[in-house]
Design a protein around this motif. Structure first.
Motif, PDB file in Angstrom:
ATOM      1  N   HIS A 274       0.695  -1.185   0.074  1.00  0.00           N
ATOM      2  CA  HIS A 274      -0.249   0.253   0.096  1.00  0.00           C
ATOM      3  C   HIS A 274       1.279   1.107   0.250  1.00  0.00           C
ATOM      4  O   HIS A 274       0.636   2.231  -0.256  1.00  0.00           O
ATOM      5  CB  HIS A 274      -1.746  -0.037   1.062  1.00  0.00           C
ATOM      6  CG  HIS A 274      -0.554   0.775   2.618  1.00  0.00           C
ATOM      7  ND1 HIS A 274      -0.435   1.402   2.972  1.00  0.00           N
ATOM      8  CD2 HIS A 274      -0.362  -0.250   3.493  1.00  0.00           C
ATOM      9  CE1 HIS A 274       0.508   1.316   3.839  1.00  0.00           C
ATOM     10  NE2 HIS A 274       0.410   0.406   4.712  1.00  0.00           N
ATOM     11  N   SER A 275       2.005   1.134   0.263  1.00  0.00           N
ATOM     12  CA  SER A 275       3.125   2.339  -0.095  1.00  0.00           C
ATOM     13  C   SER A 275       3.366   2.804  -1.254  1.00  0.00           C
ATOM     14  O   SER A 275       3.957   3.349  -1.643  1.00  0.00           O
ATOM     15  CB  SER A 275       4.503   2.222   1.026  1.00  0.00           C
ATOM     16  OG  SER A 275       3.438   1.745   2.224  1.00  0.00           O
ATOM     17  N   HIS A 277       2.418   3.672  -4.480  1.00  0.00           N
ATOM     18  CA  HIS A 277       1.613   4.585  -4.672  1.00  0.00           C
ATOM     19  C   HIS A 277       1.663   4.694  -6.347  1.00  0.00           C
ATOM     20  O   HIS A 277       0.242   4.486  -7.068  1.00  0.00           O
ATOM     21  CB  HIS A 277       1.448   6.025  -4.210  1.00  0.00           C
ATOM     22  CG  HIS A 277       1.528   6.454  -2.907  1.00  0.00           C
ATOM     23  ND1 HIS A 277       0.390   5.520  -1.885  1.00  0.00           N
ATOM     24  CD2 HIS A 277       3.020   6.403  -2.171  1.00  0.00           C
ATOM     25  CE1 HIS A 277       1.363   5.946  -0.543  1.00  0.00           C
ATOM     26  NE2 HIS A 277       1.812   6.377  -0.898  1.00  0.00           N
ATOM     27  N   GLU A 473      -4.023  -5.463   0.942  1.00  0.00           N
ATOM     28  CA  GLU A 473      -2.357  -4.599   0.830  1.00  0.00           C
ATOM     29  C   GLU A 473      -2.419  -4.444   1.887  1.00  0.00           C
ATOM     30  O   GLU A 473      -2.180  -4.526   2.804  1.00  0.00           O
ATOM     31  CB  GLU A 473      -3.143  -2.805  -0.178  1.00  0.00           C
ATOM     32  CG  GLU A 473      -3.159  -2.675  -1.411  1.00  0.00           C
ATOM     33  CD  GLU A 473      -3.752  -1.637  -2.006  1.00  0.00           C
ATOM     34  OE1 GLU A 473      -2.957  -0.260  -0.815  1.00  0.00           O
ATOM     35  OE2 GLU A 473      -3.735  -1.362  -3.103  1.00  0.00           O
ATOM     36  N   SER A 475       0.826  -3.580   4.740  1.00  0.00           N
ATOM     37  CA  SER A 475       1.766  -2.500   4.900  1.00  0.00           C
ATOM     38  C   SER A 475       3.410  -2.702   4.851  1.00  0.00           C
ATOM     39  O   SER A 475       3.885  -4.226   5.128  1.00  0.00           O
ATOM     40  CB  SER A 475       1.873  -2.034   6.818  1.00  0.00           C
ATOM     41  OG  SER A 475       2.681  -0.922   7.017  1.00  0.00           O
TER      42      SER A 475
END
Length: 478
Positions: A274-275, A277, A473, A475
């Motif tokens: 999820h980081s 982008h 997703e 982390s």
């Protein structure tokens, strides 16, 4: 078996000695007996008191020479020189009677000189995910570091929310990353770069010292082993999630697990981190990113190789990747030999699975069904007509090779797992472990130890994920 520590001894000016910070009320939660036996550690640390004495006492055999390694890395494409083992400690090398050497590395050891603003701890969530993933990949035949044991605790560490602290000891050939070579080249410490190369040859690729150009042989080996690894990731639907150069091993193994995922619904553009982008590390970007990383590594070879030699080594990546991927996909489809036309058929299948948002692993396993026919295949898809047309073309292709059906299906089942580590299954195991119950971890590890077998008692582990577990997703934080 005996312990050695050649990295700390021969490269002492490139490491920092670190003492392990014990966890509050540690507990030996998981122990990998199969791996322990392989590296001749079966009886040494299977008991908590023996392991904790080795790790946490000042004169313990795993705490005496622990070091943190210094390296840099390209993170999401940007160079970062301020990296190193921020929560890890290279404990020792376990050397077997056959002189096979295994790095033992502790994750979650506490602060090191490279922790920056971090606490140097790992959390239970991330250590369980690494333990499960490394064993899942190993049993699929995908090169990877492996987990030796997991230590839980009563210690609270803070991430997005309070979590339980944990430690994990992993083992692999070495922990030398692309980022090691990059750092000493980029910082113009060419004497240390030379020492690192010499160490790598002596400890890991001694045969290359007899070659006409050892540095070329090393770069070529890294290029080819990386291509082999990526081909397997793509064939089995594995997303690493954070392919920074400091997470790339010179041995071509899966390394530094973070926000990974196996594909559920097939989406070539799937992003598991999820980081991420911009989707730099999306599933279908992995082959290109690996080549980008190899180019970044190759800069460190410029003091030893000409530009033409570097290009010659790097050029082999795409050819090797395509040939290995084609071979793997041929096995999954039951082809004895794979042509360019066959790859068109493979790509048509992948396009159909993606179009109708079918499960990647289940779709391939369906092809191994001895009762499969056109209608049954069509039932798996929304676009029945396209599915039936593809199946007729597939049958015609299979008819070109005189392989008995039962023999072909057996080969296909050995290439198409029924069980993979889906993120929702890992999350279920984590949820239970956070209450102190590691039973689900043990059951999941048992299932994943035989991913190609039917295992009727564990059929529910092969089912489509529930809605909450689809395309999760994850982390980076651990």
């Amino acid at each position: 078996m005996h312990f050695d520590h050649t990295y700390a001894q021969k490269l002492s000016d490139m490491v920092s000695q670190v003492r392990i910070s014990p966890l509050l009320e540690p507990k030996l939660a998981l122990y990998n007996e199969q791996l322990a036996e392989e590296i001749e550690l079966k009886n040494e640390f299977s008991q908590a008191d023996t392991l904790f004495a080795a790790l946490f006492t000042p004169d313990g055999c795993l705490n005496q020479q622990g070091v943190a390694q210094k390296y840099g890395g390209h993170q999401f494409g940007g160079w970062n020189p301020d990296l190193g083992d921020g929560r890890g400690v290279l404990l020792a090398e376990a050397v077997t009677e056959k002189q096979q050497s295994w790095d033992l590395h502790l994750k979650g050891a506490g602060k090191t000189p490279y922790s920056r603003f971090g606490d140097g701890r790992a959390v239970l969530r991330s250590t369980i995910r690494e333990y499960l993933a490394s064993e899942a990949l190993h049993n699929l035949g995908i090169p990877t570091s492996r987990a030796l044991c997991l230590i839980s605790s009563k210690e609270i560490v803070y991430r997005e929310q309070p979590e339980t602290g944990a430690m994990l000891i992993r083992a692999c050939q070495s922990h030398i990353r692309f980022g090691h070579f990059e750092y000493f080249y980029q910082s113009n410490q060419l004497d240390k770069l030379d020492k690192l190369f010499n160490y790598t040859f002596q400890q890991h690729y001694p045969s290359f010292l007899d070659h006409e150009n050892p540095h070329y042989s090393l770069l070529e080996q890294i290029v080819l082993s990386t291509a082999d690894l990526i081909a397997k990731w793509q064939a089995f639907g594995f997303c690493h999630g954070v392919m920074n150069t400091d997470n790339m091993s010179i041995h071509g193994i899966t390394f530094d697990f973070g926000p990974y995922a196996f594909l559920d619904t097939f989406d070539p553009d799937y992003i598991c981190n999820h980081s991420d982008h911009n989707g730099r590390y999306a599933f279908d970007q992995q082959p290109g990113v690996a080549l980008w990383n190899l180019n970044a590594l190759a800069h460190a070879f410029t003091p030893y190789l000409s530009i033409d030699q570097i290009k010659q080594a790097l050029t082999q990546y795409e050819t090797r990747l395509q040939s290995q991927y084609a071979e793997l996909m041929g096995q999954k489809f039951g082809f004895k030999r794979v042509s360019n036309h066959d790859m068109q058929l493979v790509n048509q299948w992948l396009a159909l699975v993606a179009q109708d948002k079918r499960d990647y692993t289940q779709s391939f396993r369906l092809l191994c069904d001895e009762n499969l026919n056109a209608n049954k295949l069509a039932d798996h898809f929304i676009d029945r007509s396209k599915a039936q047309n593809w199946y007729q073309a597939y049958l015609a292709r299979l008819a070109e090779e005189s392989i008995p059906k039962n023999e072909r299906l057996m080969t296909m089942k050995e290439a198409n797992p029924k069980f993979i580590l889906r993120n929702y299954l890992a999350q279920n195991a984590i949820n239970a472990a956070e209450t102190g119950d590691f039973g689900e971890c043990e059951r999941l590890l048992k299932v994943l130890s035989n991913p190609f077998d039917e295992q009727p008692d564990f059929e529910h582990y092969a089912q489509t994920p529930p809605d909450w577990g689809q395309s999760m997703e994850i982390s980076c934080s651990s």
